[in-house]
Structure formats: structure tokens, C-alpha cells
Write an enzyme that holds these catalytic residues in place. Structure first.
Site, PDB file in Angstrom:
ATOM      1  N   ALA A  71      -6.317   8.028  -9.106  1.00  0.00           N
ATOM      2  CA  ALA A  71      -6.329   6.850  -9.975  1.00  0.00           C
ATOM      3  C   ALA A  71      -5.743   7.201 -11.332  1.00  0.00           C
ATOM      4  O   ALA A  71      -5.827   8.339 -11.803  1.00  0.00           O
ATOM      5  CB  ALA A  71      -7.742   6.310 -10.154  1.00  0.00           C
ATOM      6  N   VAL A  72      -5.167   6.180 -11.947  1.00  0.00           N
ATOM      7  CA  VAL A  72      -4.652   6.257 -13.312  1.00  0.00           C
ATOM      8  C   VAL A  72      -5.381   5.193 -14.120  1.00  0.00           C
ATOM      9  O   VAL A  72      -5.673   4.103 -13.606  1.00  0.00           O
ATOM     10  CB  VAL A  72      -3.126   6.026 -13.338  1.00  0.00           C
ATOM     11  N   GLU A 104      -5.537   7.785   3.068  1.00  0.00           N
ATOM     12  CA  GLU A 104      -5.823   6.418   3.505  1.00  0.00           C
ATOM     13  C   GLU A 104      -5.662   5.522   2.297  1.00  0.00           C
ATOM     14  O   GLU A 104      -6.026   5.902   1.191  1.00  0.00           O
ATOM     15  CB  GLU A 104      -7.255   6.297   4.027  1.00  0.00           C
ATOM     16  N   ASN A 109      -3.504  -2.837  -0.932  1.00  0.00           N
ATOM     17  CA  ASN A 109      -3.019  -2.129  -2.120  1.00  0.00           C
ATOM     18  C   ASN A 109      -1.516  -1.835  -1.984  1.00  0.00           C
ATOM     19  O   ASN A 109      -1.088  -0.700  -1.792  1.00  0.00           O
ATOM     20  CB  ASN A 109      -3.820  -0.844  -2.336  1.00  0.00           C
ATOM     21  N   TYR A 116       3.261   5.744  -2.358  1.00  0.00           N
ATOM     22  CA  TYR A 116       3.166   6.768  -1.325  1.00  0.00           C
ATOM     23  C   TYR A 116       4.432   6.804  -0.460  1.00  0.00           C
ATOM     24  O   TYR A 116       4.949   7.875  -0.146  1.00  0.00           O
ATOM     25  CB  TYR A 116       1.936   6.552  -0.441  1.00  0.00           C
TER      26      TYR A 116
END
Length: 148
Positions: A71-72, A104, A109, A116
Site C-alpha cells: 500500500a501507498v 492476490e 481493484n 501488476y
């Protein structure tokens, strides 16, 4: 600006916990964020000018790596920090002789999925109803990256 990816340490936990809650509708439990890493952990933070902007939790077992959480800070998204963190994670695992990396991602999202995919991950499977969602459950897309 100076970007550094460094191992996640206990002094980072407060910032990681803040970001985890801000970035995720269903965050990990605080105990998971603050848990002492074991010998298979590959947990890192991204520092920009010594400010923690993102983190990732992973593991490496017998050449197989898994990205468990990344996460950012939502206030800093869209600046390439997620890409830098993911690429740094891949580079470190390559240096540690990982053969492949698994992850995953929530089917909803799309932003993460595109990140990715652009980094070289390929979707290989789906886990139906894996994640909790506001409307019940949602699928997890399983992706893999072959480390060269």
C-alpha cells in the site's frame, strides 16, 4: 527527492498502521502489522526524503515468494510510488534467488491490477468469494511473476 526501500522495522509500525487503515476498506488487523517478522519475511518500506510513503509485506520460501500486502499513502498515490515499491520488491527478491512471485488482488481493484500487469505479472487463476466486500464477498485474482 531520494527514494529508498529499506527493511520494515518496528519504528515504521505507526506509519504503516496509519496507511493500512487509510488505504484499505478492510485493513489487516493491527496485530498483523506489528507482528515481529520471522525468517521468511520480506517486509519493506519506501522512504521518500525519509518520509514513509508505502510498504509491502511478503515472504520467501524455497524460491517461491508471495506479496501479501502492499500500500501507498492515499494522499500520495498517483506519483509512481507504488510502481517504485513493487519494482524494488521484485529486485530484492531477485537478489535473494526467488524463482517466482505470487500475489492476490481484489477483482475490483483495477488500478492495482494494471500496476501488476505492467510490472510483468500474469493472471493465472481466480478464487471466488475470497475477499469480504461491502456487498458480501468478491473474487481474488491470482497473479504470478517469473523472476529471471
Amino acid at each position: 527527492m531520494i527514494n529508498k526501500i529499506v527493511p520494515l522495522e518496528s519504528q515504521h509500525h505507526d506509519d504503516v498502521w496509519r496507511i493500512e487503515r487509510a488505504a484499505n476498506t478492510f485493513p489487516w488487523a493491527e496485530s498483523m502489522i506489528r507482528k515481529e517478522p520471522n525468517n521468511i519475511a520480506t517486509n519493506f518500506v519506501l522512504l521518500v526524503d525519509d518520509i514513509l510513503v508505502g510498504y509491502c509485506y511478503g515472504q520467501l520460501v524455497a524460491g517461491e515468494a508471495t506479496l501479501l500486502n502492499i500500500a501507498v499513502d492515499p494522499n500520495l498515490q498517483g506519483k509512481g510510488y507504488g510502481k517504485a515499491l513493487l519494482e524494488g520488491f521484485i529486485d530484492i527478491l531477485q537478489q535473494r534467488n526467488a524463482e517466482d512471485i505470487w500475489l492476490e488482488v481484489r477483482a475490483s481493484n483495477a488500478r492495482a491490477y494494471k500496476l501488476y500487469e505492467a510490472a510483468g505479472f500474469n493472471e493465472i487463476n481466480r478464487r471466488e468469494g475470497y475477499y469480504p466486500s461491502e456487498n458480501g464477498r468478491e473474487d481474488a485474482l491470482i497473479m504470478t511473476y517469473l523472476v529471471m
